[in-house]
Design an enzyme around this catalytic site. Structure first.
Site, short mmCIF file in Angstrom:
data_model
loop_
_atom_site.label_atom_id
_atom_site.label_comp_id
_atom_site.label_asym_id
_atom_site.label_seq_id
_atom_site.Cartn_x
_atom_site.Cartn_y
_atom_site.Cartn_z
N ASP A 1 -4.70 -17.50 -29.48
CA ASP A 1 -3.87 -16.80 -28.50
C ASP A 1 -2.41 -17.11 -28.85
OD1 ASP A 1 -2.79 -15.56 -26.30
OD2 ASP A 1 -3.53 -17.01 -24.84
N GLU B 1 -12.63 -21.63 -34.97
CA GLU B 1 -12.04 -21.48 -33.64
C GLU B 1 -12.60 -20.25 -32.95
OE1 GLU B 1 -10.63 -22.49 -31.17
OE2 GLU B 1 -8.61 -23.22 -31.41
N ASP B 2 -12.68 -20.32 -31.63
CA ASP B 2 -13.14 -19.16 -30.88
C ASP B 2 -12.08 -18.07 -30.86
OD1 ASP B 2 -11.45 -20.68 -29.26
OD2 ASP B 2 -12.74 -20.64 -27.50
N ARG C 1 -19.69 -19.00 -20.86
CA ARG C 1 -19.83 -19.28 -22.30
C ARG C 1 -21.13 -18.73 -22.87
NH1 ARG C 1 -15.76 -22.99 -23.59
NH2 ARG C 1 -15.33 -24.60 -22.03
N PHE D 1 -7.40 -11.51 -21.15
CA PHE D 1 -8.24 -12.70 -21.05
C PHE D 1 -9.70 -12.29 -21.18
CE2 PHE D 1 -10.29 -16.42 -19.32
CZ PHE D 1 -9.55 -17.42 -19.92
P1 IMP Z 1 -3.83 -21.04 -27.93
O1 IMP Z 1 -3.46 -22.48 -28.13
O2 IMP Z 1 -2.95 -20.35 -26.95
O3 IMP Z 1 -3.96 -20.28 -29.23
O4 IMP Z 1 -5.24 -21.03 -27.21
C1 IMP Z 1 -6.35 -21.49 -27.85
C2 IMP Z 1 -7.46 -21.86 -26.90
O5 IMP Z 1 -7.26 -21.34 -25.58
C3 IMP Z 1 -8.75 -21.25 -27.39
O6 IMP Z 1 -9.41 -22.13 -28.27
C4 IMP Z 1 -9.51 -21.02 -26.10
O7 IMP Z 1 -10.26 -22.16 -25.75
C5 IMP Z 1 -8.43 -20.78 -25.05
N1 IMP Z 1 -8.22 -19.33 -24.84
C6 IMP Z 1 -7.19 -18.58 -25.27
N2 IMP Z 1 -7.32 -17.29 -24.88
C7 IMP Z 1 -8.48 -17.23 -24.19
C8 IMP Z 1 -9.18 -16.15 -23.53
O8 IMP Z 1 -8.79 -14.98 -23.50
N3 IMP Z 1 -10.35 -16.51 -22.91
C9 IMP Z 1 -10.84 -17.78 -22.91
N4 IMP Z 1 -10.22 -18.80 -23.52
C10 IMP Z 1 -9.05 -18.53 -24.14
MG MG Z 2 -11.27 -22.80 -23.32
#
Ligand code: IMP
Ligand code: MG
Length: 175
Positions: A102, A98-99, A164, A151
């Site tokens: 959050d 995973e990138d 990206r 962010f």
């Molecule tokens: P989560 O479900 O809130 O954990 O978010 C996961 C996904 O949201 C990641 O795989 C990213 O694609 C996107 N994401 C969350 N935070 C960021 C950020 O700070 N920048 C860009 N994409 C984000």
């Molecule tokens: Mg994204």
């Protein structure tokens, strides 16, 4: 709204050095196993490519796409599979790449979904983990960097599908 990268949070050199370390650790931990790197599209692609090159083991790659934020900097909390895996994963040692984690909602959904497919094991390697409270206690087994709750873009991470291709991770200024 005018969007700019305000500052570099993690440089290209720092990223590459940490990924080299993660690759060595994963190579050690998965020796003799049946490793499948599962990249979460699109954000994890840039990281997955560099990570795979740092792993000195036979491995396979597959990809899954789930809905993300779209043109927003807030998690919607709604997760949907846009593209499923090509291969069956029963008996495989899956490492989800995973990138960023959050809220953890995306990962929770993916892990619950994979659990139904009878893999030998499932672990998580996240390049970035945001420092913020997470109800569900979800965590990655391998973490590149823990970052402030801002962010970020670059190195696979997008805002509205842009940025990206930056070789570093930067903080986005919204004004
Ligand atoms: P989560 O479900 O809130 O954990 O978010 C996961 C996904 O949201 C990641 O795989 C990213 O694609 C996107 N994401 C969350 N935070 C960021 C950020 O700070 N920048 C860009 N994409 C984000
Ligand atoms: Mg994204």
């Amino acid at each position: 709204m005018n969007l700019k990268v305000e500052s570099v949070l993690i440089s290209e050199e720092e990223l590459q050095q940490r990924i080299e370390e993660l690759g060595q650790q994963i190579s050690h931990d998965y020796a003799g196993r049946n490793l499948l790197l599962l990249g979460v599209l699109k954000g994890a692609v840039v990281f997955l490519v560099d990570l795979a090159k740092a792993i000195d083991l036979p491995l396979q790659m597959d990809f899954m796409a789930v809905s993300s934020y779209g043109a927003s900097t807030q998690s919607s909390g709604v997760v949907r599979i846009l593209k499923d895996l090509d291969s069956a994963v029963d008996g495989r040692d899956i490492l989800v790449v995973e990138d960023i984690i959050d809220t953890g909602l995306t990962l929770r959904y993916i892990l619950d979904n994979l659990a139904m497919r009878n893999p030998a094991s499932v672990k998580v390697c996240a390049l970035l983990v945001k420092e913020r409270p997470r109800e569900d206690g979800i965590k990655a087994d391998y973490v590149g960097f823990r970052i402030p709750n801002k962010f970020v873009v670059g190195y696979g991470l997008d805002y509205a599908d842009l940025y990206r291709n930056l070789p570093y991770v930067g903080i986005l200024r919204t004004e």
